[in-house]
Design an enzyme around this catalytic site. Structure first.
Site, short mmCIF file in Angstrom:
data_model
loop_
_atom_site.label_atom_id
_atom_site.label_comp_id
_atom_site.label_asym_id
_atom_site.label_seq_id
_atom_site.Cartn_x
_atom_site.Cartn_y
_atom_site.Cartn_z
N SER A 14 0.81 -1.22 0.00
CA SER A 14 0.00 0.00 0.00
C SER A 14 0.84 1.27 0.00
O SER A 14 0.33 2.35 -0.31
CB SER A 14 -0.96 0.02 1.20
OG SER A 14 -0.25 0.11 2.41
N LYS B 129 0.58 4.32 7.10
CA LYS B 129 -0.10 5.18 6.14
C LYS B 129 0.35 6.63 6.35
O LYS B 129 0.96 6.98 7.35
CB LYS B 129 -1.62 5.10 6.31
CG LYS B 129 -2.24 3.74 6.00
CD LYS B 129 -2.21 3.41 4.53
CE LYS B 129 -2.93 2.10 4.23
NZ LYS B 129 -2.19 0.92 4.71
#
Length: 206
Positions: free
Chosen positions: A123, A160
């Site tokens: 990701s 993230k």
């Protein structure tokens, strides 16, 4: 370092033990309760004395704002702990999560690294954080918009890019195939475990 009084040594050992057991320092109230002080203010005075003697750093604005400034000899010898799979609800630095230690100088990162986290998934690949890499992480409970963080959402730990808007936090991937994770702070639990401060290619340590 100037010598410590017996009480100061006791508090310093309590801080080290709490960090070892839970991955975070105790609050002033916890120190007061465990050592029998009448108030958290008494604990604060001892913490200030420890800070003056160079044993800890006091980080304002947070109840757990205590940081050790000197590594134990064992920690220097072992190196940085590598965290693998994190069990739901467990502190990220709990001993059972430590796969091994790498002899990496924490000071090669800015700010210095406290642990390594094995990257799972792709990701964050667009900024060079790849599957199997070792992410160097500086322990912190606070983050600014745009920083890459290790965050715990409910019981899941993820890496993230952090963005806060009002009462919501958006955790952005660096891969267009992934949608942002939206966290409503009024209804969901979110905590910051640390800030990404560097990447070590997994192949470099085989």
């Amino acid at each position: 370092m100037r010598p410590l009084t017996p009480r100061q040594a006791e508090i310093l050992e309590l801080i080290k033990r709490n960090i070892s057991d839970t991955g975070m320092p105790p609050t002033r109230a916890e120190i007061a309760r465990r050592l029998g002080f009448k108030s958290a203010n008494a604990a604060e005075e001892h913490l200030k004395a420890l800070a003056k003697k160079g044993c800890i750093e006091i980080i304002p604005g947070t109840s757990r704002g205590i940081r050790l400034t000197q590594e134990e000899p064992e920690e220097v010898e072992l190196g940085l702990p590598l965290i693998g799979q994190v069990a739901a609800g467990e502190p990220i630095l709990a001993q059972e999560h430590v796969e091994q230690h790498y002899k990496v100088d924490p000071a090669m990162f800015r700010p210095s690294a406290d642990f390594l986290l094995r990257v799972r998934g792709d990701s964050m690949k667009d900024i060079g954080i790849l599957e199997g890499d070792l992410l160097a992480v500086h322990k912190s409970q606070q983050a600014r918009n745009g920083q890459v963080v290790v965050a715990r959402v409910e019981d899941d730990v993820t890496v993230k890019r952090f963005e806060k808007k009002g009462n919501k936090v958006f955790l952005h991937a660096e891969n267009e195939e992934y949608s942002p994770i939206e966290v409503d702070l009024a209804n969901q639990s979110l905590s910051i475990e640390g800030l990404a401060v560097g990447v070590i290619r997994n192949g470099d340590w085989q």
